[in-house]
Design a protein around this motif. Structure first.
Motif, PDB file in Angstrom:
ATOM      1  N   PHE A 511       0.867  -1.179   0.000  1.00 46.63           N
ATOM      2  CA  PHE A 511       0.000   0.000   0.000  1.00 46.63           C
ATOM      3  C   PHE A 511       0.899   1.223   0.000  1.00 46.63           C
ATOM      4  O   PHE A 511       1.717   1.400   0.910  1.00 46.63           O
ATOM      5  N   ASN A 512       0.779   2.037  -1.044  1.00 39.30           N
ATOM      6  CA  ASN A 512       1.684   3.186  -1.231  1.00 39.30           C
ATOM      7  C   ASN A 512       3.143   2.748  -1.150  1.00 39.30           C
ATOM      8  O   ASN A 512       3.989   3.420  -0.544  1.00 39.30           O
ATOM      9  N   THR A 524      -2.395   6.737   5.908  1.00 45.66           N
ATOM     10  CA  THR A 524      -2.632   7.580   4.740  1.00 45.66           C
ATOM     11  C   THR A 524      -3.636   8.662   5.105  1.00 45.66           C
ATOM     12  O   THR A 524      -4.633   8.387   5.786  1.00 45.66           O
ATOM     13  N   TYR A 530      -4.121   6.986  -3.325  1.00 46.86           N
ATOM     14  CA  TYR A 530      -3.294   5.895  -2.817  1.00 46.86           C
ATOM     15  C   TYR A 530      -3.103   4.862  -3.916  1.00 46.86           C
ATOM     16  O   TYR A 530      -3.849   4.824  -4.901  1.00 46.86           O
ATOM     17  N   THR A 531      -2.096   3.994  -3.734  1.00 49.19           N
ATOM     18  CA  THR A 531      -1.795   2.956  -4.707  1.00 49.19           C
ATOM     19  C   THR A 531      -1.669   1.614  -4.006  1.00 49.19           C
ATOM     20  O   THR A 531      -1.032   1.508  -2.954  1.00 49.19           O
ATOM     21  N   ILE A 532      -2.296   0.585  -4.576  1.00 51.17           N
ATOM     22  CA  ILE A 532      -2.170  -0.790  -4.096  1.00 51.17           C
ATOM     23  C   ILE A 532      -1.489  -1.605  -5.188  1.00 51.17           C
ATOM     24  O   ILE A 532      -1.921  -1.599  -6.338  1.00 51.17           O
ATOM     25  N   ASP A 533      -0.398  -2.300  -4.825  1.00 49.42           N
ATOM     26  CA  ASP A 533       0.352  -3.123  -5.768  1.00 49.42           C
ATOM     27  C   ASP A 533       0.321  -4.571  -5.328  1.00 49.42           C
ATOM     28  O   ASP A 533       0.442  -4.874  -4.130  1.00 49.42           O
ATOM     29  N   SER A 607      -1.231  -2.995 -10.445  1.00 54.63           N
ATOM     30  CA  SER A 607      -1.223  -1.758  -9.665  1.00 54.63           C
ATOM     31  C   SER A 607      -2.562  -1.061  -9.820  1.00 54.63           C
ATOM     32  O   SER A 607      -3.090  -0.951 -10.937  1.00 54.63           O
ATOM     33  N   THR A 609      -4.682   2.499  -8.527  1.00 54.27           N
ATOM     34  CA  THR A 609      -4.632   3.813  -7.878  1.00 54.27           C
ATOM     35  C   THR A 609      -6.043   4.244  -7.522  1.00 54.27           C
ATOM     36  O   THR A 609      -6.910   4.348  -8.392  1.00 54.27           O
ATOM     37  N   LEU A 621      -5.934  -5.625   4.407  1.00 53.09           N
ATOM     38  CA  LEU A 621      -5.931  -6.379   3.160  1.00 53.09           C
ATOM     39  C   LEU A 621      -4.998  -7.583   3.278  1.00 53.09           C
ATOM     40  O   LEU A 621      -3.925  -7.487   3.887  1.00 53.09           O
ATOM     41  N   ILE A 640      -4.303  -0.674   6.949  1.00 54.47           N
ATOM     42  CA  ILE A 640      -4.289   0.689   6.403  1.00 54.47           C
ATOM     43  C   ILE A 640      -5.093   1.590   7.337  1.00 54.47           C
ATOM     44  O   ILE A 640      -6.273   1.332   7.600  1.00 54.47           O
TER      45      ILE A 640
END
Length: 643
Positions: A511-512, A524, A530-533, A607, A609, A621, A640
């Protein structure tokens, strides 16, 4: 976690349960082409359903207790907007006769009110008050749910003006509303003192889950801060002490000369610890700016602040955060830090007891389990006369002890005698996680951790959860500040079971860009993208995956074994407990879409966003991912925290 689930169920119930009424009228329709025509035809208890669109009307509700319901697609959608065009108010409430039924008040739901202003020739006789909404004398209580009020103008109460009522005090209630970019009329057009850049309330107001942003003076447009109460101004009506109850609200970047966020005045004394005066719980004050007065709150009334965060506020010549000017100040489980953006030398907090005659009951100042540090020189003063009691400070972490001032004696400030204080630490680094990033959670080494050792019920009005709605206390006693440090090591279930090729485990869920470190937690800001990869195992070029989610942070009782994934998840996947409202499926590449959004997605590496978390919350998560041609493994978990 239980509190989060309860709030979720409550919110869902509020949205899902139909609104009872005697009659439902629809706008537009052949019978009611305008909103006003439907209002004229409605009776007490009726509901008017307003379709999506922009309605350039100035509405008046007279002698009726009705509900206006917009298109229910949520605040910020602009689905149903009442627009005053900058030349008239959006809405006026009046009552010329006593109510004849139990439906005495009015309710607004899912409406946007924009560009309201008092008319140049005002038949109500208040040409500078109430740009968006005007409550005339006797209008009764009015409630707003999931509404937005923005870009309105007035000298007093640009968004809402509540004219003091003779007789019983009514209530203005806002829940899950956003009030922003409301401004005072230009000084050349003003004959009244500027008060309430957004809300001007008389007697009683209730704000729940609201965001009040950029109201009052516009620093961005080069205006010098002026007026009182950039977001909220509230004063006593009919001899009833002021009551402003604010919970889970955010006051952001408002500006005024005094009380950049809130200004409250109530000459009538309050009882200690009563829910009177200005009461804030689980609130954020951030980025509010004043010129000569308080950078956040000016309280000429009783004041209580519980489990709240005050940061980034400033004043050119006054107290950077709070100026409390009357009896009975209560601050507990709160963090007041990082309020030294410009004026480094002024005090962060100023508390003044009445002079020259003390009030009965005697004024009190109690500070429990609070962090007041990192505010420039951390100066703060308590001003009192003669027999007024000195403050009680307990289980708190201070940048420095306050100075005591007796204005009648004409003496210089002297340090407050701290010999009778309990567990107060002064002058140490509070040990915040990341102040520049606005993260005021506590590190394991913080002296504020377990500061109230051995006293789980250390004070009245103490809370069982912290600002993140996580349990409090954790460990040997409550921590100082609005955040309770949770267990630093969440356990092996959070590490996942993906091999890194060298005997260790690989992090594949970020996460980020972070898996949350040892604590598996990432913070956050609310409103930030935000970004989840999701990454495949180091030896794989791609992998199918499913990412599950849980509202809240898992507890040990939530552990769930996954036999074929060779490990234990930190919480059950939604498919294993489909009736649990806290569980959901976030991403699923095996079916090729994001379940919540129905957006096709490829296998990992993947990814996503997101625009923003809409409100402070905690989400966890964790997922399943293929490793090699036949194996399924667990990803790491990440908690998160939206703040």
């Amino acid at each position: 976690m239980q509190a989060i689930a309860s709030r979720l169920v409550f919110v869902v119930a509020m949205v899902a349960v139909p609104i009872w009424s005697q009659t439902t009228l629809s706008v537009p329709s052949a019978t009611h082409p305008t909103i006003q025509s439907a209002i004229n035809a409605a009776s007490d208890g009726d509901t008017i359903l307003i379709a999506a669109g922009v309605y350039f009307e100035s509405l008046a509700i007279v002698d009726k207790g009705i509900t206006l319901q917009g298109a229910a697609s949520g605040p910020g959608s602009g689905a149903t907007t009442i627009d005053g065009s900058g030349v008239d108010r959006c809405l006026v409430f009046r009552r010329t006769t006593p109510p004849t039924t139990v439906h005495a008040g009015c309710t607004l739901r899912d409406l946007n009110l924009a560009h309201g202003a008092p008319p140049a020739t005002d038949p109500l006789g208040h040409p500078e008050s109430g740009g968006g909404v005007f409550l005339d004398q006797g209008a009764g209580s009015v409630s707003f749910y999931r509404c937005e009020i923005h870009d309105c103008l007035a000298t007093q109460g640009a968004a809402i003006f509540d004219l003091p009522t003779s007789g019983a005090t009514a209530e203005v209630r806002l829940e899950n509303c956003r009030v922003f970019d409301n401004r005072w009329l230009p000084l050349a057009s003003s004959s009244l003192p500027r008060q309430g850049g957004a809300l001007w309330l008389s007697g009683r107001g209730v704000l729940v889950g609201c965001s009040l942003e950029r109201n009052g003076s516009s620093i961005a447009l080069g205006e010098t801060p002026s007026g009182s109460g950039g977001a909220v101004y509230i004063e006593e009506a009919n001899g009833v002490p002021v009551t402003l109850v604010s919970s889970d609200c955010r006051y952001l970047a408002n500006s005024a000369d005094d009380g950049a966020a809130v200004y409250g005045v109530s000459p009538t004394p309050h009882s200690p610890y009563a829910l009177q005066g200005l009461a804030f719980r689980h609130c954020v004050f951030d980025g509010n700016v004043a010129l000569n007065g308080a950078g956040a709150i000016a309280a000429d009334a009783a004041l209580s602040i519980i489990t709240s965060l005050l940061t980034g506020n400033d004043s050119t010549a006054g107290a950077k955060v709070i100026d409390a000017r009357r009896s009975n100040v209560w601050i507990s489980s709160s963090t007041i830090a990082g309020n030294a953006t410009g004026n480094l030398t002024a005090e962060a907090l100023r508390i003044r007891f009445p002079a020259p005659v003390p009030l009965v009951p005697a004024p009190t100042c109690d500070i429990y389990s609070t962090i007041l540090a990192g505010n420039g020189q951390d100066a703060w003063t308590i001003e009192g006369v003669g027999s007024n009691p000195q403050p009680s400070i307990n289980y708190s972490l201070l940048g420095r002890f306050p100075d005591w001032i007796d204005p009648q004696a004409g003496s210089a400030p002297v340090p407050v005698d701290a010999t009778n204080y309990r567990a107060v630490i002064a002058g140490l680094d509070p040990g915040f996680q990341d102040v520049p990033a606005g993260d005021f959670h506590l590190r394991a080494s913080s002296p504020a951790v377990d500061i109230a050792f051995g006293t789980p019920n250390y004070a009245p009005l103490s809370a069982s959860t912290d600002f993140d709605l996580l349990p409090r206390p954790v460990g040997d006693g409550p921590d100082a500040g609005c955040y309770e440090r949770q267990a630093p090591d969440p356990g092996p279930a959070f590490a996942g079971t993906i091999p890194d090729g060298s005997g260790g485990l690989a992090d594949s869920l970020l996460f980020n860009g972070s898996a949350g470190g040892v604590a598996r937690k990432v913070w956050t800001p609310v409103g930030a993208s935000y970004t989840i990869d999701v990454l495949p195992a180091p030896a794989d070029a791609s992998a199918h995956f499913v990412v599950f989610g849980k509202l809240g942070a898992p507890e040990p009782a939530n552990l769930f074994p996954i036999p074929f994934a060779q490990g234990t998840m930190a919480f059950p996947p939604q498919v294993a407990a489909p009736l649990d409202p806290t569980l959901f499926t976030a991403f699923d590449s095996t079916f090729g879409f994001v379940p919540l959004l129905s957006v096709p997605i490829p296998p990992a590496p993947f990814s996503y966003t997101g625009l923003a978390l809409p409100f402070p919350t905690v989400v966890t998560l964790q997922g399943l991912i293929t490793v090699g041609p036949t194996s399924v493994r667990l990803t790491n978990a990440v908690v998160i925290h939206g703040y």
